[in-house]
Design an enzyme around this catalytic site. Structure first.
Site: not given
Length: 743
Positions: A33, A79, A123
């Site tokens: 991570r 993931h 968007y």
């Protein structure tokens, strides 16, 4: 019969179970991570994002796709974490002010340097950049291993093989469990030069490398003001920090006026918050030499800083802004990465480059071996086709007359199964003479390529030559000019700044009460008006004097410590003020001896109750912390009794003890010290020192006669009381105050 529920319970010590589980969590956080891989400079989430975009064919020349589609593929296949965290990682890869060489080409609102957030992923749209494609180049050529995804349905690469030094070029930051990483971005051209030099000589000295990699190169530019030694220490140890300043220039206007123009700000600083910070300094009058700040930024960053007047020192204003705002920051270096064995460790710059080069050599060999395998497969088929052309009539006859032509062809022409199958699948239109000639050319070319690859795999020197050539090509494609300037001579000493210029100079009247309450009235109030002020019950005036807001006040306590108060930080004159102990760490049982303006160049007479004393300069009375500093060292039971300014014309010292003995000696007999016990002023058989005073011998010694008349008496002839320092003295003149004080 079913097992009892308690049969599955395993008894184990709680601390052992907790340690085992926390260790698993810590290792997962560190390796999967938070820390980047030294080979491709990526964390798993970034690697999976780019891999998913590659599978979606979001090439630089292709069309954009919604970011939501990318995020969905990443969290669904590779993931399994929160969509917002994955999108935030993707946004950062697209920000040209966050990455020196962006890996994602974003379309839409991906945030800005002001600190505004990106639009929602429904968007925005994205595709890969050329840098990302270079980083992933070779994934289909057997260069790296693949592993199964978390659910076993897909595959993902363990690391990206491309020849791009992403770890150092784009940097990384992250916090794991018990460790962290912070790597600044660098210029890829400088990294390529250093890598090529290390290929020639892996024992190259760190200083030689730093002649090529001259320091971080941040996407937002700025000026690096650390000296070469500081930069070298950081890179050699893998830990340190870099001092980064904004790029500021003085612009002279028509008529002689001028302003400061900020065109680049330090990396990681949000422009909007920076402007708010500067505006707060102006509003709070903490930087009175600055009048206004304006943001005129469009495509390029442009912040205008207007001085209070054209007479303001531009260098002083610029240096003050560096000290008081984020126009100067420090970027930490902690080159903590995962090596090829997935083991975390701090590397130097040279070690990180060597580890990346070692991986690139491995990739080069793996790619060559993979290509050799492909060539062998193709050569096998080409040889078979050529055999067929040489025996074309017989091959056609076998195919027409035999029910199972393959085994017969294998036996008669010594073909392999793949060759025979390929011949049987040939189209009739391929049986042209021209096709036979093309096959012969292809065989010759493949054999030549294979021979070159064999030489490459077997020769380290050839591998070095090839890698240097590829690095040079990578530099030509992605290399650019350094953005962060190097100017170590720009650093000025902190002591060079007149910090009093940062305070608006105004007259004040400082008032200290008997119980230690302090306040400052605006203006120079007449001292006879102080008694008319309001006081807390049981309190009254103790000390009052005129000063300026730019003054530093020295408060002396009977424990021998001195504390510094800023004139501009004193509470206002309304009400009773505030206890002075709120501003300094003064113990409750310690009494205040004196409060006065600490004037550089002026001397003070300090004396303890045991009759010891010395002279101190105004500079020696300044303390930097709330705890003050020990100025007078005292023996047990002794206290600081006297703190008096020394007049400019003073040449003598008068000391009176509690036994009413008066002694006068030369001022030159006292040493000037920055700290200590001092020397013996007067010898006592009983009691201690009552008062001491520095004065001019020619003017004589004066004292008030008491009462309302305000008359004073002056003793001009002090010969009877003059003696060597440390003498006992004699009784004072008739009329000397009964309280044994000079005033």
């Amino acid at each position: 019969m079913a097992d009892h529920p308690t049969d599955s319970i395993i008894e184990t010590p709680f601390d052992a179970a907790l340690s085992e589980r926390y260790l698993v969590y810590a290792l997962s956080t560190i390796t999967a991570r938070s820390l980047p891989d030294v080979r491709d400079g990526l964390k798993p989430v970034h690697r999976r994002l780019l891999w998913a975009m590659r599978l979606l064919r979001l090439d630089p020349a292709g069309a954009y796709k919604k970011s939501a589609r990318v995020v969905g593929d990443v969290i669904g296949k590779y993931h399994p974490h929160g969509d917002q965290s994955v999108y935030d990682a993707m946004v950062r890869l697209a920000q040209d002010f966050a990455l020196r060489y962006p890996l994602v080409d974003g379309q839409g609102n991906f945030g800005n340097i002001d600190g505004d957030n990106a639009a929602a992923y429904r968007y925005t749209e994205a595709r890969l950049t050329d840098v990302a494609m270079a980083l992933m180049a070779g994934l289909d050529e057997g260069t790296v291993d693949f592993r199964a995804t978390y659910n076993g349905e897909e595959e993902e690469p363990e690391v990206f093989p491309g020849l791009f030094p992403n770890l150092l070029a784009n940097g990384a930051s992250g916090i794991a469990v018990g460790m962290a990483t912070s790597i600044p971005p660098h210029n890829v051209g400088e990294l390529a030069d250093a890598a090529m030099a290390l290929i020639d000589n892996s024992r190259l000295d760190d200083r030689d490398i730093l002649q090529m990699v001259r320091g971080p190169d941040f996407p937002t530019g700025g000026i690096l003001v650390d000296d070469a030694e500081t930069i070298e220490r950081a890179y050699v140890s893998g830990r340190g920090s870099f001092r980064l300043r904004a790029r500021i220039e003085k612009v002279v206007e028509k008529g002689g006026a001028w302003h400061l123009l900020v065109t680049e700000i330090p990396y990681g600083v949000q422009k909007g918050k920076l402007i708010e910070q500067i505006a707060a300094l102006i509003a709070d009058k903490k930087l009175p030499i600055l009048a206004d700040v304006r943001d005129e930024s469009a495509e390029d960053l442009r912040v205008i800083l207007e001085p209070r007047s054209r007479t303001v020192d531009a260098g002083l204003l610029e240096e003050s802004l560096y000290r008081l705002t984020e126009l100067e920051t420090r970027f930490p270096l902690n080159l903590n990465v995962l090596d090829k064995e997935r083991t975390p460790g701090v590397m130097s710059l040279k070690e990180a480059l060597l580890a990346w080069l070692e991986f690139q050599f491995t990739v080069l060999v793996n790619r060559s071996l993979h290509r050799i395998g492909k060539i062998d497969d193709r050569l096998e088929l080409v040889e078979g086709f050529l055999i067929a052309f040489l025996n074309l009539d017989r091959v056609i006859e076998i195919i027409r007359t035999q029910d199972e032509p393959k085994p017969i062809m294998i036996a008669e022409f010594a073909l392999t199964d793949r060759q025979a199958e390929a011949i049987l699948n040939m189209r009739l239109r391929s049986l042209r003479k021209l096709e036979e000639m093309e096959l012969q050319k292809e065989r010759d070319a493949l054999q030549k390529e294979r021979a070159e690859l064999d030489k490459l795999v077997g020769s380290r020197e050839r591998q070095k030559t090839r890698l240097k050539r590829d690095l040079a090509a990578m530099k030509d494609k992605f290399g650019d000019e350094r953005r962060t300037g190097l100017r170590p001579e720009a650093v000025s000493a902190r002591g060079d700044i007149d910090w009093s210029a940062m305070i608006e100079k105004e007259p004040i009247t400082v008032i200290l009460s008997q119980r230690g309450w302090i306040r400052a009235m605006k203006g120079h109030v007449a001292l006879d008006e102080i008694d008319a002020l309001k006081w807390r019950e049981g309190d009254g005036p103790y000390k009052h004097f005129h000063a300026q807001t730019t003054d530093k006040l020295a408060l002396f306590a009977d424990n021998g410590r001195v504390y510094t108060l800023a004139g501009d930080k004193l509470p206002g004159g309304r009400g009773f003020g505030e206890p002075v102990r709120l501003q300094i760490d003064l113990e409750p049982d310690v009494e205040i001896v004196n409060l006065l303006v600490s004037a550089p160049g002026k001397k003070l007479l300090l004396a303890s109750s045991e009759g010891r004393g010395f002279l101190a300069s105004g500079e020696a009375t300044l303390a930097e912390t709330r705890k003050g500093k020990q100025l007078v060292n005292l023996k047990p039971g002794a206290k600081l009794a006297v703190v008096r300014p020394v007049p400019a014309d003073a040449d003598a010292v008068a000391v009176v003890g509690e036994n009413r003995k008066l002694l006068v000696f030369a001022l030159s007999d006292l040493p000037e010290m920055s700290r200590g016990q001092g020397v013996l002023l007067q010898r006592y058989r009983d009691g201690g020192l009552s008062d001491a005073l520095a004065f001019s011998l020619a003017d004589g010694l004066s004292w008030g006669l008491g009462g309302e008349t305000g008359r004073t008496r002056t003793e001009s002839d002090l010969t009877p009381w003059r003696a060597a320092r440390g003498a006992a003295g004699r009784m004072p003149p008739i009329g000397f105050p009964r309280n044994n004080r000079f005033n």
